[in-house]
Scaffold this active site. Sequence first.
Site, short mmCIF file in Angstrom:
data_model
loop_
_atom_site.label_atom_id
_atom_site.label_comp_id
_atom_site.label_asym_id
_atom_site.label_seq_id
_atom_site.Cartn_x
_atom_site.Cartn_y
_atom_site.Cartn_z
N ASP A 14 -91.36 40.03 -6.43
CA ASP A 14 -91.73 40.74 -5.21
C ASP A 14 -91.91 42.23 -5.43
OD1 ASP A 14 -91.39 38.29 -3.92
OD2 ASP A 14 -89.26 38.69 -3.62
N GLU A 15 -92.32 42.63 -6.61
CA GLU A 15 -92.53 44.06 -6.89
C GLU A 15 -93.87 44.55 -6.38
OE1 GLU A 15 -91.99 41.85 -9.29
OE2 GLU A 15 -90.08 42.28 -10.26
N LYS A 17 -96.82 42.91 -7.50
CA LYS A 17 -97.74 42.70 -8.63
C LYS A 17 -99.14 42.34 -8.18
CE LYS A 17 -95.01 39.44 -10.09
NZ LYS A 17 -93.77 39.68 -9.35
N ASN A 39 -93.74 28.91 -6.22
CA ASN A 39 -92.59 29.72 -5.78
C ASN A 39 -93.01 31.18 -5.62
OD1 ASN A 39 -93.00 29.82 -8.54
ND2 ASN A 39 -90.85 29.85 -9.11
N ALA A 40 -94.12 31.54 -6.24
CA ALA A 40 -94.61 32.92 -6.14
C ALA A 40 -95.32 33.11 -4.81
CB ALA A 40 -95.59 33.18 -7.28
N GLY A 41 -95.52 34.35 -4.46
CA GLY A 41 -96.29 34.64 -3.25
C GLY A 41 -96.89 36.00 -3.40
N HIS A 42 -98.19 36.06 -3.48
CA HIS A 42 -98.86 37.35 -3.63
C HIS A 42 -99.52 37.71 -2.31
CE1 HIS A 42 -99.16 37.06 -8.28
NE2 HIS A 42 -97.95 37.34 -7.83
N THR A 43 -99.03 38.79 -1.72
CA THR A 43 -99.61 39.22 -0.45
C THR A 43 -100.61 40.32 -0.74
OG1 THR A 43 -97.45 38.84 0.52
CG2 THR A 43 -99.01 40.08 1.86
N GLN A 226 -92.85 36.12 -10.44
CA GLN A 226 -91.41 36.48 -10.45
C GLN A 226 -91.21 37.77 -11.26
OE1 GLN A 226 -91.94 32.81 -11.43
NE2 GLN A 226 -92.27 32.68 -9.26
N LYS A 336 -94.81 50.73 -3.75
CA LYS A 336 -94.10 50.98 -2.49
C LYS A 336 -93.37 52.32 -2.46
CE LYS A 336 -93.55 46.75 -0.16
NZ LYS A 336 -92.74 45.65 0.34
#
Length: 433
Positions: A14-15, A17, A39-43, A226, A336
């Site tokens: 959740d950095e 990426k 399991n990943a999630g790229h917003t 991750q 961020k």
Amino acid sequence: MPQGVVIIGVQWGDEGKGKIVDYYAAEANVVARFQGGNNAGHTLVVQGKQTILHLIPSGILHPHAECVIGSGVVVDPEVFLAEVDVLRKAGVPNLEQRLALSDRAHVILDYHRKLDAAREGNAGDGKIGTTKRGIGPAYEDRAARRGIRIADLYNDKVFAERLAQNFAEKNFLLTEYYKAEPLSMDQVVEKYRRIAEQLRPFVRDTAKWLNDAIVCGRKVLFEGAQGVLLDVDYGSYPYVTSSHTLPSQAALGLGVRLPKETLFLGTIKAYSTRVGEGPFPTELEGDPEGIGEKLRLTGKEYGATTGRPRRCGWLDLVAVRHALRTCGIRHLAITKADVLTGFGDLKVCVGYQRKGQRFDDWPADTTMLDDVEPVYETLPGWTASLDGIRSAADLPKELKNYLRFIEEFTDTRVNLVSTGAGREAVIDIHRAF
Ligand code: IMP
């Protein structure tokens, strides 16, 4: 960009990426994933519209880019097809031509998800806090040589035999050990026959294809999921995911030699977050000043995959330095930074104190971290908004100082800083590598 760029997360995932991948994807010919699963999630926010992808590389949103899901990824075919559907409906062009799925990738089946949930449900205080997507059980089956690979979906005999073996074993575990309901094998073969046909246009020997692309000089972006602190060997074991999240996994999980000119870029959030259980020395939960909650709200720190609130805290440079050393990364993207605007003084963790003793390395026995006090260095914060800043020279001097501190502590260089959610809010500091 150089011919190869490997982008990985340096903390607990959740950095941000996806954002950095998106930045380079504009120039890349190919974007490839090499580990993890959905399991990943790229917003990503593109032209004000938010898109979350869990399995398909986020590079797919660039119409010129080709995308590869390598053999190191565990693939839930139903998730893959659902994402293809969403992309198709959003008008993303030429998916069949631009998206390739390795025939050697292992398949996540219903019993993997069910076992993941049953294990977590039964683990009490020992639970890992997994995403319950079946990732761990699928990697277990791969290592135990009973997994089903994408190629096996096209071999009726192998598929039926292996499925029957697996069902017998999994149902025994589910009913006898976890006291859960068994799964029925009825209609599964039929279901996967249908799924296999839908997958067919995407399935390839991606290792061969990608090797050829690299030999031809095409530019490849290797997209990690991750982060290093969730790596199965070097993370906060056992509170980790079941794959290798290090950059060296890029070569393994795709079956290629990386281009000679490859930039290895580690992504670090300007503070720390974690979802799931496990040690987190700088966590600010219920702190009197409400900083943890403020980070969560300002940074919108809720899991992209599960929606869980992320645990938040100050930047832990001891953990980050361990992670960077482990994977040999010298170049960073800091994300961020805007979230920290107006926070007043900022703390960064430079050591741990335990039972009167100081140590400043991340230990193999991570239970040692359960009762440590972080040793903080306090750095001045900034108040001016970062909105609209496009050049490193215009960043507030306190932010420059914060970045310099990270560089010096970790012996790295910051290449990129991201100062907002949009694609345009990425500032290039050191182009060269
Ligand atoms: P699993 O990967 O679902 O087995 O979960 C193992 C651990 O990794 C849990 O703490 C999850 O919350 C964490 N995890 C897995 N994927 C991600 C991710 O993409 N971002 C952040 N944490 C993750």
